[in-house]
Write a protein that holds these residues in place. Structure first.
Motif, PDB file in Angstrom:
ATOM      1  N   ALA A 240      -9.521  10.266  -6.181  1.00 19.59           N
ATOM      2  CA  ALA A 240     -10.468   8.865  -6.069  1.00 19.59           C
ATOM      3  C   ALA A 240     -10.958   9.050  -4.769  1.00 19.59           C
ATOM      4  CB  ALA A 240      -9.303   7.952  -6.111  1.00 19.59           C
ATOM      5  N   THR A 241     -12.373   8.516  -4.621  1.00 16.61           N
ATOM      6  CA  THR A 241     -13.261   8.287  -3.696  1.00 16.61           C
ATOM      7  C   THR A 241     -13.323   6.877  -3.148  1.00 16.61           C
ATOM      8  OG1 THR A 241     -15.081   8.268  -4.904  1.00 16.61           O
ATOM      9  CG2 THR A 241     -14.416  10.427  -4.542  1.00 16.61           C
ATOM     10  N   SER A 242     -13.754   6.584  -1.922  1.00 17.65           N
ATOM     11  CA  SER A 242     -13.738   5.113  -1.339  1.00 17.65           C
ATOM     12  C   SER A 242     -14.621   5.595  -0.224  1.00 17.65           C
ATOM     13  CB  SER A 242     -12.497   4.611  -1.174  1.00 17.65           C
ATOM     14  OG  SER A 242     -12.749   3.411  -0.612  1.00 17.65           O
ATOM     15  N   ASP A 243     -15.606   4.503   0.150  1.00 19.34           N
ATOM     16  CA  ASP A 243     -16.188   4.281   1.494  1.00 19.34           C
ATOM     17  C   ASP A 243     -15.395   3.705   2.404  1.00 19.34           C
ATOM     18  OD1 ASP A 243     -18.463   5.616   0.273  1.00 19.34           O
ATOM     19  OD2 ASP A 243     -19.208   3.703  -0.519  1.00 19.34           O
ATOM     20  N   GLN A 244     -14.341   2.954   1.966  1.00 20.01           N
ATOM     21  CA  GLN A 244     -13.589   2.388   3.050  1.00 20.01           C
ATOM     22  C   GLN A 244     -12.359   3.214   3.493  1.00 20.01           C
ATOM     23  OE1 GLN A 244     -11.995  -0.973   0.846  1.00 20.01           O
ATOM     24  NE2 GLN A 244     -13.725  -2.173   0.893  1.00 20.01           N
ATOM     25  N   VAL A 245     -11.953   3.183   4.597  1.00 20.75           N
ATOM     26  CA  VAL A 245     -10.780   3.822   5.425  1.00 20.75           C
ATOM     27  C   VAL A 245      -9.920   2.918   5.942  1.00 20.75           C
ATOM     28  CG1 VAL A 245     -12.319   5.838   5.956  1.00 20.75           C
ATOM     29  CG2 VAL A 245     -12.172   4.152   7.574  1.00 20.75           C
ATOM     30  N   ILE A 246      -8.641   3.448   6.101  1.00 20.46           N
ATOM     31  CA  ILE A 246      -7.577   2.417   6.558  1.00 20.46           C
ATOM     32  C   ILE A 246      -6.713   3.541   7.551  1.00 20.46           C
ATOM     33  CG2 ILE A 246      -6.182   3.000   4.857  1.00 20.46           C
ATOM     34  CD1 ILE A 246      -4.893   0.178   5.140  1.00 20.46           C
ATOM     35  N   GLU A 247      -6.235   2.938   8.567  1.00 23.45           N
ATOM     36  CA  GLU A 247      -5.456   3.436   9.569  1.00 23.45           C
ATOM     37  C   GLU A 247      -3.975   3.443   9.104  1.00 23.45           C
ATOM     38  OE1 GLU A 247      -4.030   3.975  14.339  1.00 23.45           O
ATOM     39  OE2 GLU A 247      -5.932   2.840  13.790  1.00 23.45           O
ATOM     40  N   TRP A 248      -3.378   4.648   8.599  1.00 28.03           N
ATOM     41  CA  TRP A 248      -1.935   4.723   8.177  1.00 28.03           C
ATOM     42  C   TRP A 248      -0.855   4.558   9.339  1.00 28.03           C
ATOM     43  CZ3 TRP A 248      -0.381   2.815   3.891  1.00 28.03           C
ATOM     44  CH2 TRP A 248       0.673   3.033   3.209  1.00 28.03           C
ATOM     45  N   ASP A 249       0.080   4.760   8.924  1.00 32.62           N
ATOM     46  CA  ASP A 249       1.460   4.420   9.886  1.00 32.62           C
ATOM     47  C   ASP A 249       1.363   5.731  10.788  1.00 32.62           C
ATOM     48  OD1 ASP A 249       2.077   2.049   8.912  1.00 32.62           O
ATOM     49  OD2 ASP A 249       3.566   2.850   7.726  1.00 32.62           O
ATOM     50  N   ASP A 250       0.962   6.917  10.195  1.00 33.57           N
ATOM     51  CA  ASP A 250       1.032   7.998  11.170  1.00 33.57           C
ATOM     52  C   ASP A 250      -0.013   8.261  12.193  1.00 33.57           C
ATOM     53  OD1 ASP A 250      -1.062   8.429   9.422  1.00 33.57           O
ATOM     54  OD2 ASP A 250      -0.235  10.491   8.526  1.00 33.57           O
ATOM     55  N   GLY A 251      -0.958   7.471  12.185  1.00 34.25           N
ATOM     56  CA  GLY A 251      -2.178   7.204  13.181  1.00 34.25           C
ATOM     57  C   GLY A 251      -3.406   7.982  12.573  1.00 34.25           C
ATOM     58  N   ARG A 252      -3.333   8.487  11.489  1.00 31.92           N
ATOM     59  CA  ARG A 252      -4.527   9.044  10.832  1.00 31.92           C
ATOM     60  C   ARG A 252      -5.179   7.984   9.802  1.00 31.92           C
ATOM     61  NH1 ARG A 252      -1.931  14.829   8.722  1.00 31.92           N
ATOM     62  NH2 ARG A 252      -1.222  15.622  10.732  1.00 31.92           N
ATOM     63  N   THR A 253      -6.471   8.363   9.738  1.00 34.14           N
ATOM     64  CA  THR A 253      -7.259   7.221   8.824  1.00 34.14           C
ATOM     65  C   THR A 253      -7.380   8.071   7.585  1.00 34.14           C
ATOM     66  OG1 THR A 253      -9.456   8.262   9.652  1.00 34.14           O
ATOM     67  CG2 THR A 253      -8.541   6.084  10.652  1.00 34.14           C
ATOM     68  N   TYR A 254      -7.302   7.305   6.347  1.00 36.49           N
ATOM     69  CA  TYR A 254      -7.558   7.882   5.088  1.00 36.49           C
ATOM     70  C   TYR A 254      -8.186   7.072   4.175  1.00 36.49           C
ATOM     71  CZ  TYR A 254      -3.009  10.453   6.133  1.00 36.49           C
ATOM     72  OH  TYR A 254      -2.270  11.296   6.589  1.00 36.49           O
ATOM     73  N   PRO A 255      -8.796   7.317   3.297  1.00 30.09           N
ATOM     74  CA  PRO A 255      -9.824   6.660   2.235  1.00 30.09           C
ATOM     75  C   PRO A 255      -8.686   5.568   1.701  1.00 30.09           C
ATOM     76  CG  PRO A 255     -10.069   8.950   1.723  1.00 30.09           C
ATOM     77  CD  PRO A 255      -8.936   8.921   2.826  1.00 30.09           C
TER      78      PRO A 255
ATOM     79  N   ALA B 137       0.832  -1.240  -0.084  1.00 32.74           N
ATOM     80  CA  ALA B 137       0.136  -0.209   0.084  1.00 32.74           C
ATOM     81  C   ALA B 137       1.001   1.181   0.130  1.00 32.74           C
ATOM     82  CB  ALA B 137      -0.976  -0.054   1.143  1.00 32.74           C
ATOM     83  N   PHE B 138       0.336   2.259  -0.492  1.00 34.39           N
ATOM     84  CA  PHE B 138       1.071   3.589  -0.620  1.00 34.39           C
ATOM     85  C   PHE B 138       0.204   4.595  -0.341  1.00 34.39           C
ATOM     86  CE2 PHE B 138       0.420   2.564  -5.038  1.00 34.39           C
ATOM     87  CZ  PHE B 138      -0.024   3.783  -5.529  1.00 34.39           C
ATOM     88  N   LEU B 139       0.760   5.893   0.183  1.00 29.21           N
ATOM     89  CA  LEU B 139      -0.119   6.978   0.418  1.00 29.21           C
ATOM     90  C   LEU B 139       0.288   7.962  -0.650  1.00 29.21           C
ATOM     91  CD1 LEU B 139      -2.197   8.674   2.178  1.00 29.21           C
ATOM     92  CD2 LEU B 139      -0.104   9.172   3.752  1.00 29.21           C
ATOM     93  N   THR B 140      -0.710   8.682  -1.496  1.00 29.14           N
ATOM     94  CA  THR B 140      -0.479  10.014  -2.102  1.00 29.14           C
ATOM     95  C   THR B 140      -2.067  10.499  -2.304  1.00 29.14           C
ATOM     96  OG1 THR B 140      -0.076  10.320  -4.375  1.00 29.14           O
ATOM     97  CG2 THR B 140      -1.320   8.315  -4.098  1.00 29.14           C
ATOM     98  N   ARG B 141      -1.606  11.580  -2.863  1.00 35.81           N
ATOM     99  CA  ARG B 141      -2.879  12.429  -3.164  1.00 35.81           C
ATOM    100  C   ARG B 141      -3.507  12.043  -4.439  1.00 35.81           C
ATOM    101  NH1 ARG B 141      -3.184  16.544   0.137  1.00 35.81           N
ATOM    102  NH2 ARG B 141      -4.085  18.134  -1.597  1.00 35.81           N
ATOM    103  N   SER B 142      -4.767  12.263  -4.451  1.00 33.04           N
ATOM    104  CA  SER B 142      -5.607  11.702  -5.436  1.00 33.04           C
ATOM    105  C   SER B 142      -7.034  12.287  -5.496  1.00 33.04           C
ATOM    106  CB  SER B 142      -5.953  10.176  -5.741  1.00 33.04           C
ATOM    107  OG  SER B 142      -6.755   9.825  -6.643  1.00 33.04           O
TER     108      SER B 142
END
Length: 89
Positions: free
Chosen positions: A29-44, A22-27
């Motif tokens: 794109a939309t999604s109903d699912q979220v994931i908690e990333w390594d920095d502790g924040r949740t992202y789509p 998995a990789f974090l970038t800017r986009s």
């Protein structure tokens, strides 16, 4: 720039489930699912079927074409000495 014409451009996680990558970038794109990333924040999160981690070209697992075998197969099928081959007529 006109307001409310462009979609939101925000951080999004793209996840390749086949490779477990998995990789974090800017986009946009939309999604109903979220994931908690390594920095502790949740992202789509957007699941993708293939990424650079699983694509045969980038992983070095691409099939190489046996061109010599294909030429030999062509010559067996159609004959190696075809009259007028390469003479333009």
């Amino acid at each position: 720039m006109q307001q409310d014409k462009h979609p939101d451009y925000r951080p999004v996680v793209f996840r390749d489930r086949a490779a477990g990558y998995a990789f974090l970038t800017r986009s946009t794109a939309t999604s109903d699912q979220v994931i908690e990333w390594d920095d502790g924040r949740t992202y789509p999160v957007v699941d993708v079927e293939i990424s650079s981690e699983s694509h045969p070209f980038y992983t070095g697992k691409a099939r190489t074409v046996d061109s010599e075998g294909r030429i030999a197969q062509f010559e067996r099928r159609y004959g190696g000495d075809t009259p007028g081959a390469g003479t333009g007529g």
